[in-house]
Write a protein that holds these residues in place. Sequence first.
Motif, PDB file in Angstrom:
ATOM      1  N   SER A 156       0.827  -1.205   0.000  1.00 56.45           N
ATOM      2  CA  SER A 156       0.000   0.000   0.000  1.00 56.45           C
ATOM      3  C   SER A 156       0.862   1.257   0.000  1.00 56.45           C
ATOM      4  O   SER A 156       0.401   2.337  -0.396  1.00 56.45           O
ATOM      5  CB  SER A 156      -0.927   0.000   1.212  1.00 56.45           C
ATOM      6  OG  SER A 156      -0.175  -0.015   2.414  1.00 56.45           O
TER       7      SER A 156
ATOM      8  N   PRO B  84       2.102   2.501  -4.977  1.00 61.71           N
ATOM      9  CA  PRO B  84       1.824   3.865  -5.465  1.00 61.71           C
ATOM     10  C   PRO B  84       3.099   4.693  -5.645  1.00 61.71           C
ATOM     11  O   PRO B  84       3.188   5.501  -6.580  1.00 61.71           O
ATOM     12  CB  PRO B  84       0.934   4.457  -4.362  1.00 61.71           C
ATOM     13  CG  PRO B  84       0.319   3.269  -3.696  1.00 61.71           C
ATOM     14  CD  PRO B  84       1.370   2.205  -3.737  1.00 61.71           C
TER      15      PRO B  84
ATOM     16  N   LYS C 298       4.713   3.720  -8.923  1.00 56.74           N
ATOM     17  CA  LYS C 298       3.934   4.241 -10.048  1.00 56.74           C
ATOM     18  C   LYS C 298       4.181   5.737 -10.242  1.00 56.74           C
ATOM     19  O   LYS C 298       4.310   6.209 -11.379  1.00 56.74           O
ATOM     20  CB  LYS C 298       2.446   3.966  -9.823  1.00 56.74           C
ATOM     21  CG  LYS C 298       2.067   2.493  -9.941  1.00 56.74           C
ATOM     22  CD  LYS C 298       0.621   2.242  -9.541  1.00 56.74           C
ATOM     23  CE  LYS C 298      -0.355   2.955 -10.457  1.00 56.74           C
ATOM     24  NZ  LYS C 298      -1.764   2.677 -10.096  1.00 56.74           N
TER      25      LYS C 298
ATOM     26  N   PRO D  10       2.446   0.081 -13.874  1.00 57.27           N
ATOM     27  CA  PRO D  10       1.674  -0.498 -12.760  1.00 57.27           C
ATOM     28  C   PRO D  10       1.893  -1.997 -12.574  1.00 57.27           C
ATOM     29  O   PRO D  10       2.043  -2.472 -11.448  1.00 57.27           O
ATOM     30  CB  PRO D  10       0.230  -0.184 -13.143  1.00 57.27           C
ATOM     31  CG  PRO D  10       0.323   1.031 -14.002  1.00 57.27           C
ATOM     32  CD  PRO D  10       1.592   0.878 -14.764  1.00 57.27           C
TER      33      PRO D  10
ATOM     34  N   GLY E 182       3.485  -3.867  -9.247  1.00 58.66           N
ATOM     35  CA  GLY E 182       2.813  -4.952  -8.535  1.00 58.66           C
ATOM     36  C   GLY E 182       3.633  -6.224  -8.516  1.00 58.66           C
ATOM     37  O   GLY E 182       3.669  -6.950  -7.511  1.00 58.66           O
TER      38      GLY E 182
ATOM     39  N   ALA F  79      -2.602  -6.616  -7.435  1.00 60.17           N
ATOM     40  CA  ALA F  79      -3.373  -6.037  -8.543  1.00 60.17           C
ATOM     41  C   ALA F  79      -4.401  -5.036  -8.051  1.00 60.17           C
ATOM     42  O   ALA F  79      -4.669  -4.019  -8.706  1.00 60.17           O
ATOM     43  CB  ALA F  79      -4.055  -7.143  -9.333  1.00 60.17           C
ATOM     44  N   SER F  80      -5.002  -5.303  -6.889  1.00 61.28           N
ATOM     45  CA  SER F  80      -6.006  -4.379  -6.367  1.00 61.28           C
ATOM     46  C   SER F  80      -5.393  -3.039  -5.985  1.00 61.28           C
ATOM     47  O   SER F  80      -6.083  -2.017  -5.998  1.00 61.28           O
ATOM     48  CB  SER F  80      -6.691  -5.003  -5.145  1.00 61.28           C
ATOM     49  OG  SER F  80      -5.757  -5.194  -4.093  1.00 61.28           O
ATOM     50  N   ILE F  81      -4.109  -3.035  -5.642  1.00 59.18           N
ATOM     51  CA  ILE F  81      -3.427  -1.776  -5.293  1.00 59.18           C
ATOM     52  C   ILE F  81      -2.850  -1.116  -6.533  1.00 59.18           C
ATOM     53  O   ILE F  81      -2.947   0.096  -6.719  1.00 59.18           O
ATOM     54  CB  ILE F  81      -2.311  -2.043  -4.260  1.00 59.18           C
ATOM     55  CG1 ILE F  81      -2.883  -2.702  -3.015  1.00 59.18           C
ATOM     56  CG2 ILE F  81      -1.595  -0.739  -3.883  1.00 59.18           C
ATOM     57  CD1 ILE F  81      -1.833  -3.168  -2.026  1.00 59.18           C
ATOM     58  N   ALA F  82      -2.239  -1.922  -7.416  1.00 65.82           N
ATOM     59  CA  ALA F  82      -1.584  -1.376  -8.612  1.00 65.82           C
ATOM     60  C   ALA F  82      -2.580  -1.015  -9.703  1.00 65.82           C
ATOM     61  O   ALA F  82      -2.235  -0.293 -10.632  1.00 65.82           O
ATOM     62  CB  ALA F  82      -0.575  -2.386  -9.145  1.00 65.82           C
ATOM     63  N   GLU F  83      -3.803  -1.550  -9.617  1.00 65.16           N
ATOM     64  CA  GLU F  83      -4.823  -1.357 -10.654  1.00 65.16           C
ATOM     65  C   GLU F  83      -4.293  -1.854 -11.997  1.00 65.16           C
ATOM     66  O   GLU F  83      -4.268  -1.138 -12.996  1.00 65.16           O
ATOM     67  CB  GLU F  83      -5.249   0.117 -10.738  1.00 65.16           C
ATOM     68  CG  GLU F  83      -5.879   0.624  -9.454  1.00 65.16           C
ATOM     69  CD  GLU F  83      -6.250   2.100  -9.537  1.00 65.16           C
ATOM     70  OE1 GLU F  83      -5.619   2.815 -10.339  1.00 65.16           O
ATOM     71  OE2 GLU F  83      -7.155   2.513  -8.814  1.00 65.16           O
ATOM     72  N   ALA F  84      -3.845  -3.110 -11.989  1.00 61.97           N
ATOM     73  CA  ALA F  84      -3.277  -3.727 -13.183  1.00 61.97           C
ATOM     74  C   ALA F  84      -3.755  -5.169 -13.271  1.00 61.97           C
ATOM     75  O   ALA F  84      -4.359  -5.706 -12.329  1.00 61.97           O
ATOM     76  CB  ALA F  84      -1.751  -3.662 -13.144  1.00 61.97           C
ATOM     77  N   ASP F  85      -3.491  -5.807 -14.407  1.00 62.12           N
ATOM     78  CA  ASP F  85      -3.911  -7.186 -14.648  1.00 62.12           C
ATOM     79  C   ASP F  85      -3.166  -8.142 -13.706  1.00 62.12           C
ATOM     80  O   ASP F  85      -1.929  -8.198 -13.726  1.00 62.12           O
ATOM     81  CB  ASP F  85      -3.609  -7.545 -16.099  1.00 62.12           C
ATOM     82  CG  ASP F  85      -3.980  -8.983 -16.432  1.00 62.12           C
ATOM     83  OD1 ASP F  85      -4.809  -9.555 -15.706  1.00 62.12           O
ATOM     84  OD2 ASP F  85      -3.423  -9.523 -17.411  1.00 62.12           O
TER      85      ASP F  85
END
Length: 598
Positions: free
Chosen positions: A218, A222, A225, A231, A235, A483-489
């Motif tokens: 967390s 970020p 990034k 992203p 991750g 992935a939920s933090i990086a907003e990536a696949d």
Amino acid sequence: MLALALGLESDRNATLFAFLGAVLALGFLTVTGNAQRPTGRSWIANALAALSLAASGYFVWMSPRHALRWPMVSPLTDADLAAAVLLCLLVLEATRRTIGLTLCLLVAVFLAYAVWGHHVPGSFSHRPLTLTEILDHLVFTTNGLIGPALSVAAFLVFVFVLFGAVLDRLGGGEFFHDLAGALVGRQAGGPAKVAVVSSAMYGTISGSPTADVVTTGSLTIPMMKRLGYPPAYAGGVEAAASAGGAILPPVMGSAAFLMSDFTGIAYAEIAVSALTTAVLYYVAMFYQVHARAALDRLGGFAGAGPRAAEVMRRGGWFLVPIAALVWLVLSADRPVYGGALAVVLAAALAPLMLGDPLRVARLLLAAAEDAARRAAPVGIACGVAGLVVGTLTITDLSGKFSSLLFSFAPDRILFVMAITAAVTLLLGMGMPTPAVYVLAAVLAAPAMVKLGVPVLAAHLFVVYYASMSAITPPVAVAAFAAASIAEADPIRIGLIACRLAVVAFVLPFCFVFRPALLLAGDPLASLWAVLVTLCGVVALAAGFEGWLGQGISAGQRAMLLAAGLTLVAPDWRADAAGLVLLALAVAWIRLGAAARAR
């Protein structure tokens, strides 16, 4: 639960049934199993929680009578059988909700084999078993539901989960992040290096890849990034670094505690043996993120930032409970008391260092709640793993599986190791690390031991692959958390994490064939093994990333990869050939650089 972890085992079986009832109730009250509504209570959840407490309470109440009966001989009452069936069904439903349908279906297959396996033709058939015999073995003996796995979760794992939660709530995650930033943040690729170092420091205490990702990720993802990292790569770095925490002493992960219980090897011996390979893993990963930063011209933090001395002045007190933990785990071989003392020291020092005792008290209460929530999936996983182990032992399926592997390759240890690795990774798709280890340790590890692999090396091999299954696609729990933090696949994150953690997939083969790498035997042989393997893993990391002081060609990468693979082979001729290949690769790269400079 802390009393359980401290070992107040006046009645072990009653205590384990009470622990199981508690984690089942917590699982039902906190997780719905519905992706559209993952949390929230309902009357069904409340009813299932009440049934869990009632069923486990029945076994606690009846424990004096059950302790006097002969398993598989003394008759069971209708109430005993009804409570046993209910408890097994509740464990399966809790597994579906907290872990997923995959593990639930796998357990159902094993249970079906116990019931109908006598109809299977050939060597995999077993004698006919009645439902009463199966339930007697699974629920009323220590070979099933309340077996070693649940015992480790109740009496050992929970105290370390609590310590990790206490550190998290008191600011330990931020301390490790700031300390890593002060040490490596201003270097090239500083944000990624901070992720590697902070995840290693926090992960060795938490022992959980997913918890490590959520806590340190967390902050680090970020940050990466913002400073230009893609992203998915951000991750992947965090997921791979967090997965290594499960193999890094002094705490490692719950699978290592299970290994100690399964093998009878002192946990301190396991931790010392695992230290060198864990350090080699992080050295290789640190090199890879440095190489990627050099190739992509990614810098570190701008500005001065906090100095290490300032970070230590503010948060150095976190090292006091950790030092006590390390001492009791490694020197006194008392991990549970080390974890309990670490919790007490952290709770005692927090009001002095943070001030505001009321706020600290609220944080500690929140940490206890966090620990209970985190312990519930682990306890449920260990309980359902006990059901599987029980079916394996009553049907002797583990012996049949080992014999099958041995018949395919009576003297081909490499084949058996490859199958063991594949089975462990396959089991890890959608299953937590403790359950993966238990199943693989019972199914595959005996075949390796039968072929002459030392028990420590065979089971540590399984621990490594069970831990790495957290980042192995398609179902990689640490990658999905990142992935939920990086907003990536999450699949791409898992693939990147596997590339960064490639050394972890090679090292288990190294220490099986070269036991000196586990610090066993002659110290000079161990030193040579560590140095040669270090050269090998750095060569592999350089070959995968395509950088050794500068960008390198495809041919040079191939030579480095060949040198790395040769250096990890357990033979002096392979060592010599690998060192020659490595020297030639370095000379080729340097000569090419010199020619371009002219």
